[in-house]
Write a protein that holds these residues in place. Structure first.
Motif, mmCIF file in Angstrom:
data_model
loop_
_atom_site.group_PDB
_atom_site.id
_atom_site.type_symbol
_atom_site.label_atom_id
_atom_site.label_comp_id
_atom_site.label_asym_id
_atom_site.label_seq_id
_atom_site.Cartn_x
_atom_site.Cartn_y
_atom_site.Cartn_z
ATOM 1 N N ALA A 23 0.978 4.064 -2.959
ATOM 2 C CA ALA A 23 0.715 5.487 -2.692
ATOM 3 C C ALA A 23 1.832 6.362 -3.259
ATOM 4 N N LEU A 24 3.058 5.904 -3.144
ATOM 5 C CA LEU A 24 4.178 6.669 -3.700
ATOM 6 C C LEU A 24 4.110 6.750 -5.220
ATOM 7 N N ALA A 51 1.361 6.913 -6.975
ATOM 8 C CA ALA A 51 0.164 7.621 -7.425
ATOM 9 C C ALA A 51 0.555 8.918 -8.140
ATOM 10 N N ASP A 78 0.829 -1.210 0.000
ATOM 11 C CA ASP A 78 0.000 0.000 0.000
ATOM 12 C C ASP A 78 0.862 1.258 0.000
ATOM 13 N N TYR A 79 1.948 1.240 0.755
ATOM 14 C CA TYR A 79 2.859 2.382 0.820
ATOM 15 C C TYR A 79 3.498 2.651 -0.544
ATOM 16 N N GLU A 80 3.976 1.596 -1.177
ATOM 17 C CA GLU A 80 4.612 1.756 -2.491
ATOM 18 C C GLU A 80 3.598 2.201 -3.546
ATOM 19 N N ARG A 104 -4.090 4.734 -9.798
ATOM 20 C CA ARG A 104 -3.774 5.377 -8.514
ATOM 21 C C ARG A 104 -3.480 6.829 -8.779
ATOM 22 N N CYS A 105 -4.364 7.709 -8.318
ATOM 23 C CA CYS A 105 -4.131 9.130 -8.529
ATOM 24 C C CYS A 105 -4.770 9.956 -7.420
ATOM 25 N N LEU A 106 -4.296 11.165 -7.329
ATOM 26 C CA LEU A 106 -4.836 12.166 -6.425
ATOM 27 C C LEU A 106 -5.286 13.309 -7.311
#
Length: 113
Positions: A32-33, A35, A28-30, A57-59
């Motif tokens: 998020a990085l 994204a 999950d951490y990787e 995966r995006c913001l």
């Protein structure tokens, strides 16, 4: 992951639980990085949402109605996308823009049964 380390050190979780949960947390951490930051604003150089392939995966960043996003936010974004609109006023409020954009992401990535 630090919380898992602490739980493992205190004996709250055993070795097998720690390994499984740590691997999931690391994944999950990787993710998020990895994204991408997608700015949504009608500015020169932006691409229309209708032709944009949203990353899984995006913001998404939305600016205030009127001034839009800051120059710094636009610089830091990986991509800049706009919502196609017609008429004399090409602006919708941030809540409506967020709803339209999130639906566009869902249309591309959700597995609806």
């Amino acid at each position: 992951m630090a919380a898992l380390d602490e739980q493992h050190a205190n004996g709250a979780i055993d070795d097998a639980q720690y390994e499984t949960q740590y691997a999931a947390a690391r994944h999950d951490y990787e993710a998020a990085l990895a994204a991408r930051v997608i700015a949504l604003d009608i500015v020169p150089g932006a691409v229309p949402m209708e032709t944009y392939a949203f990353p899984e995966r995006c913001l998404m960043l939305f600016g205030a109605e009127g001034p839009g996003l800051s120059e710094k936010a636009l610089e830091l974004a990986d991509d800049v996308v706009y919502i196609s609109q017609f008429g004399s006023v090409r602006s919708i409020n941030a809540g409506a823009a967020a709803a339209v954009s999130m639906h566009a992401w869902i249309a591309q990535h959700a597995h609806v049964a």
